[in-house]
Design an enzyme around this catalytic site. Sequence first.
Site, PDB file in Angstrom:
ATOM      1  N   GLU A 165      13.508  -6.309 -21.889  1.00 35.01           N
ATOM      2  CA  GLU A 165      14.087  -5.611 -23.039  1.00 35.01           C
ATOM      3  C   GLU A 165      13.282  -5.811 -24.306  1.00 35.01           C
ATOM      4  O   GLU A 165      13.304  -4.960 -25.209  1.00 35.01           O
ATOM      5  CB  GLU A 165      15.540  -6.051 -23.262  1.00 35.01           C
ATOM      6  CG  GLU A 165      16.514  -5.638 -22.155  1.00 35.01           C
ATOM      7  CD  GLU A 165      16.450  -6.527 -20.922  1.00 35.01           C
ATOM      8  OE1 GLU A 165      15.809  -7.594 -20.972  1.00 35.01           O
ATOM      9  OE2 GLU A 165      17.050  -6.148 -19.894  1.00 35.01           O
ATOM     10  N   GLN A 201      28.018  -8.599 -18.481  1.00 34.98           N
ATOM     11  CA  GLN A 201      27.562  -7.214 -18.644  1.00 34.98           C
ATOM     12  C   GLN A 201      28.295  -6.474 -19.764  1.00 34.98           C
ATOM     13  O   GLN A 201      28.023  -5.305 -20.011  1.00 34.98           O
ATOM     14  CB  GLN A 201      27.769  -6.418 -17.337  1.00 34.98           C
ATOM     15  CG  GLN A 201      27.465  -7.172 -16.066  1.00 34.98           C
ATOM     16  CD  GLN A 201      26.003  -7.470 -15.873  1.00 34.98           C
ATOM     17  OE1 GLN A 201      25.179  -6.581 -15.865  1.00 34.98           O
ATOM     18  NE2 GLN A 201      25.654  -8.748 -15.755  1.00 34.98           N
TER      19      GLN A 201
END
Lengths: 616, 616
Positions: A357, A418
Site C-alpha cells: 500500500e 478488515q
Amino acid sequence: MNDAERWRELGQQLRVDSIRAAAVTKSGHPTSSMSAADLMAVLLDKYLRYDFDAPDDPHNDRLVFSKGHASPLLYSLYRAAGAIDEQELLTFRTFGSRLQGHPTPEIPWVDVATGSLGQGLPYGVGIALAGKKLDRLPYRIWVLCGDSEVAEGSMWEAFEHAAFYGLDNLTAIIDVNRLGQRGETMHGWDLDSYANRAEAFGWHTIKIDGHDVEAIDRAYAEAIATEGRPTVVIAKTIKGKGVREVENKPGWHGKALDHPDEAIEELGGVRNIFVDVAKPDRSAEPRRFETSGPLELPSWDEGDEAATRRAYGDALAALGSARGDVVALDGEVNNSTYAEIFAEAHPERYFEMYIAEQQLVAAAVGLQVRDWVPFASSFAAFFSRAYDFIRMAAISRANIRLCGSHAGVSIGEDGPSQMALEDLAMMRAVHGSTVLYPCDANQTARLVEQMADREGIVFLRTTRAATPVIYAAGEDFPIGGSRVVREGDDLAIVAAGITLHEALKAAESLAEDGIEARVIDLYSVKPVDAETLRAAADATGGRILTVEDHWPEGGIGDAVLEALSDGEAPAHMTRLAVRDMPGSGKPAELLAAAGIDAEHIAEAARSLVEAAVGAR
Amino acid sequence: MNDAERWRELGQQLRVDSIRAAAVTKSGHPTSSMSAADLMAVLLDKYLRYDFDAPDDPHNDRLVFSKGHASPLLYSLYRAAGAIDEQELLTFRTFGSRLQGHPTPEIPWVDVATGSLGQGLPYGVGIALAGKKLDRLPYRIWVLCGDSEVAEGSMWEAFEHAAFYGLDNLTAIIDVNRLGQRGETMHGWDLDSYANRAEAFGWHTIKIDGHDVEAIDRAYAEAIATEGRPTVVIAKTIKGKGVREVENKPGWHGKALDHPDEAIEELGGVRNIFVDVAKPDRSAEPRRFETSGPLELPSWDEGDEAATRRAYGDALAALGSARGDVVALDGEVNNSTYAEIFAEAHPERYFEMYIAEQQLVAAAVGLQVRDWVPFASSFAAFFSRAYDFIRMAAISRANIRLCGSHAGVSIGEDGPSQMALEDLAMMRAVHGSTVLYPCDANQTARLVEQMADREGIVFLRTTRAATPVIYAAGEDFPIGGSRVVREGDDLAIVAAGITLHEALKAAESLAEDGIEARVIDLYSVKPVDAETLRAAADATGGRILTVEDHWPEGGIGDAVLEALSDGEAPAHMTRLAVRDMPGSGKPAELLAAAGIDAEHIAEAARSLVEAAVGAR
C-alpha cells in the site's frame, strides 16, 4: 580543465555552498550533503536533461532527493545551474523562504516533498511508470537515496515494483556514507549487503567509490545503457567529506559546522562554476489515450440495490472512457474494490501494485507529477498502512484520489482487521483533504466524476454491502454539500453511507410515534455543509443525532460538532458510533451490536427528544 | 501408521475441518488453509512445544499466522490438539464466537491479531527478540506467511532485523500457493525469487515441496539446527490442494466451497486424529533484570527550562532502574527522542530498530506478548508510517507505549515533513487508546511513570523546544485529568504542550485589559476531563478557546467539543489550530504564522469575549 577536474571542482563548490547555506540559521544537514556532492556534480554536468525554465515540460528528466535532508546539496545544485542566485541560497531555512529544511514543491523544480525517509524511491517508481508505460518518453528518473533509509520497508516495495515493471528509466543512487543520525547504519560500508539485496530483487547493481568522479561517470553511463531493469549505483562515500572537523565522524548529522569559514577555506573557497544543464530530448510527444466521447456515467434505478464499491468501479471505468488522463491502481484487491472493471476496460492505464500500500499511494503521487489523474484503491483499513505517504502527499501538493472500500463493522464476517473504523479520522486530519462517503450508487458515480478534477488528497469511502438506490440518476451532489433526505423538526439525524439507510428506517419508525426526524445525508464529510447543519440545529431546537460506522473520534460526529461550534452549538447532541471492539458476524448483527442500526437510532432519537422536552 | 502417513492423514483432517468451518457461514478462506495444511500438520505433531492448558507459560513456543486469513486452518489445529471441540469449530465466523474471520487474542492461544497482511512476521521478530535477548529461553517462534504478503515492505523490515539480531529462534514458513486474492502473485511458483531475496537479507533458506511431509520434517529439523541466523522454509504448495473443484484455480480466494460435502468425501471424509502436542522445555526460568530500588523520578526546578522530550528520556531511564520489565526501542532517532538516555543506562533492554517504524511498533507488540513493558519512540510524525500496526495492536489487545517527539510547527527549521500535525487525530482514533501531551518536564515524568501500567495503546506527545517548568516535582497528574493553571471566569483557554505556555502568556496580557482567562492544561487528551471542561463552560458562559499545535481536525478542539457535546454545549467556541501548510522558520515565527502564539490567542480571546457581550 578536463571533465574530471571540472567535476571535482563542482563537487567542492556544492560542498562549500551546502556549508554556507546551513550556516545561515545554524541548522540543516551539510555533512549529508557533502558525502553526495561528487555524485550530484557528475549528474548535473553530464547526465541530467532538464530545462530549469520549463519545469513542467514533460520531456524533462526528474531528480528526486529521497534523502531530503540533503536539501543544502539540492539547492546548491540549483545555484550551480543558475536557477537560483547566491542571495536566495542564503535564505535557506529562514521564514518565508521556499528553500525549506526539506524540499517541497513550493520550489518549481521539486516534484515531490521528501524528508520522511524511504519515500523518494517509491515516488520515483511512480514517475518512471508514467514515463515508460504512459508518456512513453525517454526521460529518466534519478533518485538520490541515503543508506540509512534503505531500512524502510517502503524502499523494498519500490525495489520490487521497479524490477517487476522493468523500469530501466529509473536509476537509484545510494549514498553509503555509513553514518545515520545517531550512529552507524546496520551495514556500514558493506556495499555488498546493499548490492546483494538489490540484485536479488532484480536490479542491475554497480558499486563504486562515490568520490571517484570517473567511476561515477562510468556508472551513470552503464545505468543508461542497461535495458529491461532498473539500476542502482551503490556509492561508498564519506560523510562530511573534505572537512577534517566533521569527516566520517558521528555526531554531525543535522548540524551546521562549528567553523564554516575554516571549512570553506579547507575546501578551496567559494567557487562560481555555472553548469549549463542539457535540455531534454523533445523529439516525441507524450502518448495520449483515445477517448470514446463524453462521459456517460452508469446509472441505477431507484429502489434497486447496489454496492457503492461496485458503483465506484463502474463509474471509474466510464470516466476512463471519457478521459484519457485517468489511470487506476489497486493493491491486489481489485475484485473487492471493483477497480477490476477499470482494469478490464483500460488495461494500459491500470497498474497492479500487489499488497504494497505504501508503493500504491507513492505510485499515485508519482503519476500525478506527470499530470496523470490517478485513482488508487484498497480496503479503507489498509490505507492506514500508507498514512505517512498520504501525509507527505499533502506536503507535495499532490492531487491524488483514494478509494477505500469495506468501511466499518458492516462488512460482517471478516472481522475487525478488515474493518475501516478510523479512516475518516485519519483522512480528515490530512491538510486540504476531501472526504466523501456516499450512500447509494448514483451518488457514488457523481462523486467519482468530481474527484477527477478535485485538487489535493481526495478520499472516497465505499461500502461492501449492496444498499438501496435512493437517488435518481443524474442528481447533483456537489462536494461540500449534503442532502436533506427527509424533512422534520423534532430532531435531525445526520448519517452517511450505510447508516443513512438505517437512519431512514429509524425515521419511519419514529414517524409512527409522531416524531418527525429530519434526516441529513452527510456524503461530504470534509468539507462539511455547515449551513445545512446549522439550519437543522436551529429548526430542531439543537437536537442533533449523529450516527456512523466508525469509532467515535474524528469522524462524522466530530465533523458535525466542528461545523456547529462556530455559531450557536446544539444544546443536545447524541453521537452514535462504534464504541466496542467488534468481532465477526452478519452485517445486521454487527450494526445492532455497535448500536448503530435503525432500532438503536430510533431509541436514541426518542431519548433525545424526551430529554429536550424534559429540559424545557 | 508411520509418521509420514500420520502427517498426511492429519493434513487431510485439517483440510476437511477448514472446509467444514467455512461452510458454516459460507465465508472464509478454506483454499488458503488447504495449501498450508501439510506444513502445519508436521509442525503440530512433531515440532511445536506448547501447553494449550497454559498459554501464558513463558516456555511455550509461539505460532503466528501471518496469513491470518488461513484462520480455518489455525482453528482446525486447535481442534486436532484438543483445545476446542468440533462444536466450537463450527461456530467459525458466527456472531459471538471467538473463532473470528481472522485470529485475535480473544482466543487464548493467539498472541497477536493478524489479518492485515505483512504483520505477523514483524511481530514474530519482536517475540523472538524477547526470547533471545530478554527471556533467554529456548522457545521458538514459528510464523506461517503467505506468498502474496511478501510484497509488503514490512516483511523486509522483519527479514532485515531478524538477521541483524541473529534470531535463530525464528522460523518463517512461506506458503507459496501462487495465487493471491485476484490472481497470480508477482513471482508465482518461482521459489528462487523468494530464496534469493531472503538469502541476500541474511537468512538461511530451505526450498521444499510443501506437500511432501518428509521434506517438511527435514526442513524444520534443519531450521532448528541452524545457529546464528533465522531460517525461512519456502514451500511450493497448491491452493485448494486435494479438491479438484478448487485446486490451483483462481477465483477461489476468500470463498467457501460450493460443494463442501463432495469435497470432504474427496479428501477421505471427516477424521478425528488427536495430537498430544509436546509440552515446552521448562528447565530454565526467564531472565529477570536487577533493579536498583524504588522509582526515583528525575525532577526539575520551577522556572527552569527543559524539553519534555528530554524529560521523557530521563524519566524512562529512571523507570528502567526501578523496574526490570521496562524495555525501550527507537527508530534511529534516539538522540532526538532522548531514548538514548535509557539505552546508555540499560543497554541490554534497549533495541535499536533503525529507520523502520513498522518493525519498531511490531517489535513492541511482540515484546509485550511476553509481558515485557515496551516504550517505543520516534518523531511523532513518523508513527504515521506504522498506523496500520498501531490499529492492529489495538485489535491485539496489546499494551504498548509510544512516545512521539517533535510535535507541531514549533519544531522550527526542519519544515513540515518532520512536524507531527495529525498525530493526535490518528492516536485518538485508535480503539481504547490513551493520548497524553505534557507541557513541562515534571509533568512528563509523572505521565511516563503511569504509562508503564496503563493498558492498551498509550501515546505521549513531546515537544522539541525547551519549555518553562511550571509544576513542582512530584505533583500529581492522573491520566484522564487536567489542570486549571490559572483561574478566571471571562473565558477558558484550553491548551496543552507548547501552546499551554502561549496561553499563559496570553492570559497575562488579557489580565492587563481586565479580562480574566481560565487556563486549562489538557495534558490528557484522551481520556479527557469532561468535568473540568463543563465546569469551565458553565463558569464562563460557554466561552471556550482551544489552541493546539496540530491541524484543526481530530485534536484538542475535537476532544473538547466531544466532552462538552453530551451536556450543555458551549455557546461560543473558538478553535485555534494550524490551518495553512507551514514551512521552515524559527519556532516563534511559525507559532505566530499559524496563529497559535500568545498574541493570537489574546486577540482571539478578546474577540470571543466581545462577541459574547454583543450577543447578550
